[in-house]
Write an enzyme that holds these catalytic residues in place. Structure first.
Site, mmCIF file in Angstrom:
data_model
loop_
_atom_site.group_PDB
_atom_site.id
_atom_site.type_symbol
_atom_site.label_atom_id
_atom_site.label_comp_id
_atom_site.label_asym_id
_atom_site.label_seq_id
_atom_site.Cartn_x
_atom_site.Cartn_y
_atom_site.Cartn_z
ATOM 1 N N ARG A 43 45.168 81.451 64.000
ATOM 2 C CA ARG A 43 44.940 80.182 64.227
ATOM 3 C C ARG A 43 46.130 79.325 63.896
ATOM 4 O O ARG A 43 46.879 78.596 64.500
ATOM 5 C CB ARG A 43 43.614 79.664 63.724
ATOM 6 C CG ARG A 43 43.259 78.118 63.742
ATOM 7 C CD ARG A 43 41.872 77.886 63.460
ATOM 8 N NE ARG A 43 41.760 76.358 63.046
ATOM 9 C CZ ARG A 43 41.384 75.563 64.005
ATOM 10 N NH1 ARG A 43 41.135 75.926 65.166
ATOM 11 N NH2 ARG A 43 41.101 74.175 63.631
ATOM 12 N N ARG A 93 38.909 79.193 65.428
ATOM 13 C CA ARG A 93 38.177 79.530 64.313
ATOM 14 C C ARG A 93 37.424 80.816 64.374
ATOM 15 O O ARG A 93 36.849 80.980 65.431
ATOM 16 C CB ARG A 93 37.307 78.218 63.866
ATOM 17 C CG ARG A 93 38.215 76.656 63.430
ATOM 18 C CD ARG A 93 36.805 75.873 63.200
ATOM 19 N NE ARG A 93 37.650 74.485 62.812
ATOM 20 C CZ ARG A 93 37.584 73.523 63.775
ATOM 21 N NH1 ARG A 93 36.989 73.484 64.910
ATOM 22 N NH2 ARG A 93 38.270 72.464 63.473
#
Length: 296
Positions: A240, A145
């Protein structure tokens, strides 16, 4: 409950210290509760009913709030009501059964492997280019993240063990393997970083030596997407998502991907199975004799 503002202060401290929620989540909860307090005429929670709160949700819905935003509002009200109940300030939680409209499931957008390779093929022209390449390689190698990467210190990276220590949501720690390409890119960046007057222990710093902000990381990625000629915008979460999708396509191991992403709930990870199915469907359509249309 005349001192409702002070109880809001106590609640936000409780979220930050005991629940260990992120500062952003605490801020969001506080905003939702302050907005609700204003719209409800600053009435005491002892006077509020479920109908009052349902009416508030309906009003916000009419104002155009998205299901995601309404879900956050409902969550903040429920949590605050539960906190007041536990503290003995109210006898029942009027928000206990509050609900929000269901969110439509949108599949996360990702880059295909060729696009990722093109994005990361950055010429080592200067120190900042080496830094940005290392950042994006690490995003893609570990599926981090944005907040996790920005918070990394040099000591969190163990180059010998090829691992990085990450503090995720809820202050949960996880140790992740780092790929050889990402390690090499970070090694090149550290040679530059070691010659800079760094102000703290951050792994990724600005030209002035201070920890890179979330916005700076996002802006640099957007810039490189343009420089490298990608037809779509690039942001940390897209890398991601790409990491998760490509890992699942290659391994099919949903549990492993869940651990790598730091998802507390497997259901959060399962959205990538839809993406994986899309990939399999394309392969099937292109390869199976009975899948192709006549004349193809």
């Amino acid at each position: 409950m005349a001192d409702q503002a002070s109880w809001l202060e106590r609640f936000t401290r409780y979220l930050a210290t005991e629940r260990q929620l992120s500062p952003m989540t605490v801020r969001n909860y506080r905003f939702e509760l302050e907005r609700a307090d204003t719209l409800l005429g600053q009435r005491s929670w002892q006077q509020l009913s479920r109908q009052d709160l349902s009416g508030l949700m309906a009003r916000l819905h009419r104002q155009g709030l998205s299901p995601r935003s309404l879900s956050l509002t409902a969550s903040a009200l429920k949590q605050f009501g539960q906190f007041l109940l536990k503290e003995g300030l109210i006898d029942t939680n009027p928000a206990a059964t509050l609900s929000a409209p269901k969110q439509s499931k949108t599949l996360p957008k990702n880059l295909d492997p060729d696009s990722v390779n093109h994005l990361l093929d950055i010429p080592p022209e200067d120190g900042l280019a080496l830094r940005d390449k290392a950042i994006m390689e690490l995003f893609y190698s570990c599926g981090l993240r944005l907040a996790e990467l920005a918070a990394l210190d040099v000591k969190d990276l163990d180059r010998e063990s090829r691992e990085v220590r990450v503090i995720g949501k809820g202050s949960k720690e996880r140790i992740l393997p780092v790929g050889s390409v990402a390690l090499a890119a970070i090694g090149d960046w550290l040679k530059v970083r070691n010659q800079m007057p760094c102000q703290d222990d951050a792994l990724f710093v600005s030209s002035r030596g201070s920890r890179l902000s979330h916005r700076s990381i996002q802006a640099r990625m957007e810039k490189w997407a343009q420089i490298q000629g990608l037809s779509v915008g690039v942001h940390p979460h897209k890398l991601r998502h790409s990491f998760a999708t490509h890992m699942l396509e290659s391994s099919g191991d949903l549990r492993a991907v869940q651990e790598l992403l730091g998802h507390a709930n497997l259901a959060t990870t399962q959205i990538y199975t839809s993406l994986d199915f899309q990939h399999l469907a394309k392969v099937y359509d292109g390869a199976h004799p009975r899948a192709r249309k006549k004349g193809d």
